[in-house]
Design a protein around this motif. Structure first.
Motif, PDB file in Angstrom:
ATOM      1  N   UNK A   1     -24.984  69.891 -15.887  1.00  0.00           N
ATOM      2  CA  UNK A   1     -25.949  70.691 -16.640  1.00  0.00           C
ATOM      3  C   UNK A   1     -27.353  70.109 -16.490  1.00  0.00           C
ATOM      4  N   UNK A   2     -27.474  68.805 -16.618  1.00  0.00           N
ATOM      5  CA  UNK A   2     -28.770  68.163 -16.424  1.00  0.00           C
ATOM      6  C   UNK A   2     -29.271  68.355 -14.995  1.00  0.00           C
ATOM      7  N   UNK A   3     -28.364  68.249 -14.026  1.00  0.00           N
ATOM      8  CA  UNK A   3     -28.748  68.396 -12.624  1.00  0.00           C
ATOM      9  C   UNK A   3     -29.294  69.798 -12.357  1.00  0.00           C
ATOM     10  N   UNK A   4     -28.601  70.814 -12.841  1.00  0.00           N
ATOM     11  CA  UNK A   4     -29.043  72.192 -12.619  1.00  0.00           C
ATOM     12  C   UNK A   4     -30.363  72.448 -13.348  1.00  0.00           C
ATOM     13  N   UNK A   5     -30.531  71.892 -14.527  1.00  0.00           N
ATOM     14  CA  UNK A   5     -31.798  72.053 -15.253  1.00  0.00           C
ATOM     15  C   UNK A   5     -32.942  71.388 -14.495  1.00  0.00           C
ATOM     16  N   UNK A   6     -32.700  70.233 -13.920  1.00  0.00           N
ATOM     17  CA  UNK A   6     -33.737  69.530 -13.175  1.00  0.00           C
ATOM     18  C   UNK A   6     -34.083  70.258 -11.882  1.00  0.00           C
ATOM     19  N   UNK A   7     -33.068  70.739 -11.183  1.00  0.00           N
ATOM     20  CA  UNK A   7     -33.289  71.403  -9.893  1.00  0.00           C
ATOM     21  C   UNK A   7     -33.823  72.817 -10.087  1.00  0.00           C
ATOM     22  N   UNK A   8     -33.268  73.531 -11.055  1.00  0.00           N
ATOM     23  CA  UNK A   8     -33.659  74.913 -11.308  1.00  0.00           C
ATOM     24  C   UNK A   8     -32.561  75.876 -10.898  1.00  0.00           C
ATOM     25  N   UNK A   9     -32.535  77.040 -11.509  1.00  0.00           N
ATOM     26  CA  UNK A   9     -31.465  78.004 -11.242  1.00  0.00           C
ATOM     27  C   UNK A   9     -31.536  78.567  -9.824  1.00  0.00           C
ATOM     28  N   UNK A  10     -32.708  79.022  -9.414  1.00  0.00           N
ATOM     29  CA  UNK A  10     -32.834  79.635  -8.076  1.00  0.00           C
ATOM     30  C   UNK A  10     -32.595  78.605  -6.973  1.00  0.00           C
ATOM     31  N   UNK A  11     -33.213  77.411  -7.022  1.00  0.00           N
ATOM     32  CA  UNK A  11     -32.910  76.431  -5.978  1.00  0.00           C
ATOM     33  C   UNK A  11     -31.435  76.011  -5.941  1.00  0.00           C
ATOM     34  N   UNK A  12     -30.782  75.985  -7.089  1.00  0.00           N
ATOM     35  CA  UNK A  12     -29.362  75.645  -7.114  1.00  0.00           C
ATOM     36  C   UNK A  12     -28.569  76.703  -6.350  1.00  0.00           C
ATOM     37  N   UNK A  13     -28.902  77.960  -6.569  1.00  0.00           N
ATOM     38  CA  UNK A  13     -28.226  79.048  -5.821  1.00  0.00           C
ATOM     39  C   UNK A  13     -28.467  78.899  -4.339  1.00  0.00           C
ATOM     40  N   UNK A  14     -29.699  78.604  -3.956  1.00  0.00           N
ATOM     41  CA  UNK A  14     -30.068  78.510  -2.550  1.00  0.00           C
ATOM     42  C   UNK A  14     -29.461  77.278  -1.882  1.00  0.00           C
ATOM     43  N   UNK A  15     -29.193  76.260  -2.658  1.00  0.00           N
ATOM     44  CA  UNK A  15     -28.656  75.018  -2.130  1.00  0.00           C
ATOM     45  C   UNK A  15     -27.286  75.209  -1.468  1.00  0.00           C
TER      46      UNK A  15
ATOM     47  N   UNK B   1     -30.852  87.224 -14.315  1.00  0.00           N
ATOM     48  CA  UNK B   1     -29.930  87.454 -15.438  1.00  0.00           C
ATOM     49  C   UNK B   1     -28.871  86.383 -15.614  1.00  0.00           C
ATOM     50  N   UNK B   2     -28.764  85.472 -14.679  1.00  0.00           N
ATOM     51  CA  UNK B   2     -27.695  84.472 -14.748  1.00  0.00           C
ATOM     52  C   UNK B   2     -28.000  83.462 -15.859  1.00  0.00           C
ATOM     53  N   UNK B   3     -26.966  83.096 -16.566  1.00  0.00           N
ATOM     54  CA  UNK B   3     -27.105  82.051 -17.581  1.00  0.00           C
ATOM     55  C   UNK B   3     -26.738  80.720 -16.946  1.00  0.00           C
ATOM     56  N   UNK B   4     -27.241  79.672 -17.513  1.00  0.00           N
ATOM     57  CA  UNK B   4     -26.924  78.353 -16.983  1.00  0.00           C
ATOM     58  C   UNK B   4     -25.424  78.075 -17.122  1.00  0.00           C
ATOM     59  N   UNK B   5     -24.826  78.602 -18.167  1.00  0.00           N
ATOM     60  CA  UNK B   5     -23.387  78.421 -18.361  1.00  0.00           C
ATOM     61  C   UNK B   5     -22.568  79.057 -17.257  1.00  0.00           C
ATOM     62  N   UNK B   6     -22.944  80.264 -16.852  1.00  0.00           N
ATOM     63  CA  UNK B   6     -22.214  80.944 -15.783  1.00  0.00           C
ATOM     64  C   UNK B   6     -22.435  80.242 -14.454  1.00  0.00           C
TER      65      UNK B   6
END
Length: 87
Positions: free
Chosen positions: A71-85, A32-37
């Motif tokens: 924003x580009x970095x998170x889009x490239x990495x992905x939402x779930x991997x960004x959280x896990x990082x 449910x997380x948005x990229x903005x949040x």
């Protein structure tokens, strides 16, 4: 001067992430997380932000185009991997 900047950048890896930021990221629902949040949380921690930018520009992602925004970095990495990082 360039050597001084390179030394400072290298020291970023020695710094710890803010535990509160890591907790906020882990509490986000990946479905449910948005990229903005997600960006709002990442931008609150300069260490995490710099590490994500470095990761997104690494050879692991194999892109010839450099990422210059979170924003580009998170889009490239992905939402779930960004959280896990953060852990």
């Amino acid at each position: 001067m360039v050597a001084d900047i390179e030394q400072l950048v290298a020291k970023v890896d020695e710094l710890s992430l803010c535990p509160a930021t890591a907790m906020r990221l882990q509490q986000l629902d990946p479905m449910r997380v948005s990229i903005g949040h997600l960006l709002e949380v990442v931008e609150s921690d300069p260490i995490l932000a710099s590490r994500l930018l470095r990761l997104s520009n690494s050879s692991y992602y194999g892109s010839s185009r450099r990422v210059s925004s979170l924003k580009e970095a998170v889009c490239r990495i992905g939402l779930v991997p960004t959280r896990q990082f953060a852990w």
